[in-house]
Scaffold this motif. Structure first.
Motif, PDB file in Angstrom:
ATOM      1  N   SER A 122     -12.713  67.901 -29.070  1.00 60.77           N
ATOM      2  CA  SER A 122     -13.507  67.861 -30.297  1.00 60.77           C
ATOM      3  C   SER A 122     -12.754  68.528 -31.451  1.00 60.77           C
ATOM      4  N   ASN A 123     -13.124  68.134 -32.672  1.00 58.88           N
ATOM      5  CA  ASN A 123     -12.501  68.725 -33.865  1.00 58.88           C
ATOM      6  C   ASN A 123     -12.778  70.225 -33.939  1.00 58.88           C
ATOM      7  N   ASN A 124     -13.995  70.632 -33.565  1.00 57.27           N
ATOM      8  CA  ASN A 124     -14.325  72.062 -33.559  1.00 57.27           C
ATOM      9  C   ASN A 124     -13.397  72.830 -32.612  1.00 57.27           C
ATOM     10  N   ALA A 125     -13.144  72.263 -31.453  1.00 53.84           N
ATOM     11  CA  ALA A 125     -12.273  72.929 -30.474  1.00 53.84           C
ATOM     12  C   ALA A 125     -10.846  73.011 -31.005  1.00 53.84           C
ATOM     13  N   LYS A 126     -10.371  71.950 -31.634  1.00 54.13           N
ATOM     14  CA  LYS A 126      -9.013  71.953 -32.197  1.00 54.13           C
ATOM     15  C   LYS A 126      -8.892  73.003 -33.304  1.00 54.13           C
ATOM     16  N   GLU A 127      -9.902  73.077 -34.165  1.00 59.63           N
ATOM     17  CA  GLU A 127      -9.892  74.082 -35.235  1.00 59.63           C
ATOM     18  C   GLU A 127      -9.888  75.489 -34.652  1.00 59.63           C
ATOM     19  N   PHE A 128     -10.630  75.684 -33.588  1.00 59.69           N
ATOM     20  CA  PHE A 128     -10.695  76.979 -32.908  1.00 59.69           C
ATOM     21  C   PHE A 128      -9.311  77.378 -32.392  1.00 59.69           C
ATOM     22  N   HIS A 185     -17.435  81.534 -33.671  1.00 61.76           N
ATOM     23  CA  HIS A 185     -16.959  80.210 -34.068  1.00 61.76           C
ATOM     24  C   HIS A 185     -17.927  79.139 -33.553  1.00 61.76           C
ATOM     25  N   PRO A 186     -18.180  78.113 -34.354  1.00 60.88           N
ATOM     26  CA  PRO A 186     -19.131  77.063 -33.951  1.00 60.88           C
ATOM     27  C   PRO A 186     -18.841  76.465 -32.567  1.00 60.88           C
ATOM     28  N   TRP A 187     -17.570  76.305 -32.222  1.00 62.30           N
ATOM     29  CA  TRP A 187     -17.250  75.711 -30.924  1.00 62.30           C
ATOM     30  C   TRP A 187     -17.734  76.588 -29.779  1.00 62.30           C
ATOM     31  N   GLU A 238     -21.731  76.647 -29.893  1.00 61.18           N
ATOM     32  CA  GLU A 238     -22.286  75.380 -29.402  1.00 61.18           C
ATOM     33  C   GLU A 238     -22.112  75.228 -27.901  1.00 61.18           C
ATOM     34  N   ARG A 239     -20.987  75.693 -27.368  1.00 59.49           N
ATOM     35  CA  ARG A 239     -20.757  75.578 -25.921  1.00 59.49           C
ATOM     36  C   ARG A 239     -21.788  76.377 -25.148  1.00 59.49           C
TER      37      ARG A 239
END
Length: 152
Positions: free
Chosen positions: A29-35, A56-58, A61-62
């Motif tokens: 996911s984009n969130n994971a990549k940004e993290f 962090h949102p990732w 959310e997890r």
């Protein structure tokens, strides 16, 4: 995201040079990549702090998601619970040959069921998924749990 010889990797890590290969990162996911990118910042002032990383949102959310278990996983758990002890032993041995991607999927489903984040799935947690979400009978849930319970 680092590859090459150990010396080359060390150099790339210290310089913050990396490549996110599409074959490995397209499914992330984009969130994971940004993290990951935020954690790989060389400059500590730009890098996420531990508190920022946990917020962090990732990550948030997890931990908030519990609906990652789908009907296919439940069917597999039911089949495992109904299988003979010999068949379950064979499947456990076959699990050692899973690819990294397959292991990551299994882990993701496990983590989504492990609501209290203790590294184990309790009977109550399994019931929340199998009975509450998929409406399996209590007896079948218990049979699945007993088949999966490697501690007893």
């Amino acid at each position: 995201p680092f590859s090459g010889s150990e010396a080359n990797q060390t150099k790339n890590i210290s310089e913050g040079t990396y490549k996110m290969k599409p074959e490995r990162w397209d499914s992330v996911s984009n969130n994971a990549k940004e993290f990951v990118k935020a954690l790989l910042q060389v400059d500590p002032a730009k890098r996420l702090t531990a508190e920022q990383a946990l917020d962090h949102p990732w990550i948030v959310e997890r931990h908030a998601s519990g609906d990652d278990v789908d009907a296919e996983v439940v069917d597999a758990l039911r089949q495992f619970g109904q299988a003979s002890k010999f068949r379950r032993c064979c499947m456990e041995m076959m699990a050692w040959s899973l690819s990294n991607e397959e292991r990551a999927k299994v882990r993701q489903h496990f983590v989504s069921m492990d609501r209290n984040h203790e590294g184990t799935i309790t009977l109550q947690e399994l019931k929340q998924v199998l009975e509450d979400k998929f409406h399996l009978p209590e007896g079948e849930t218990k049979a699945v749990f007993d088949a999966l319970d490697s501690n007893h």
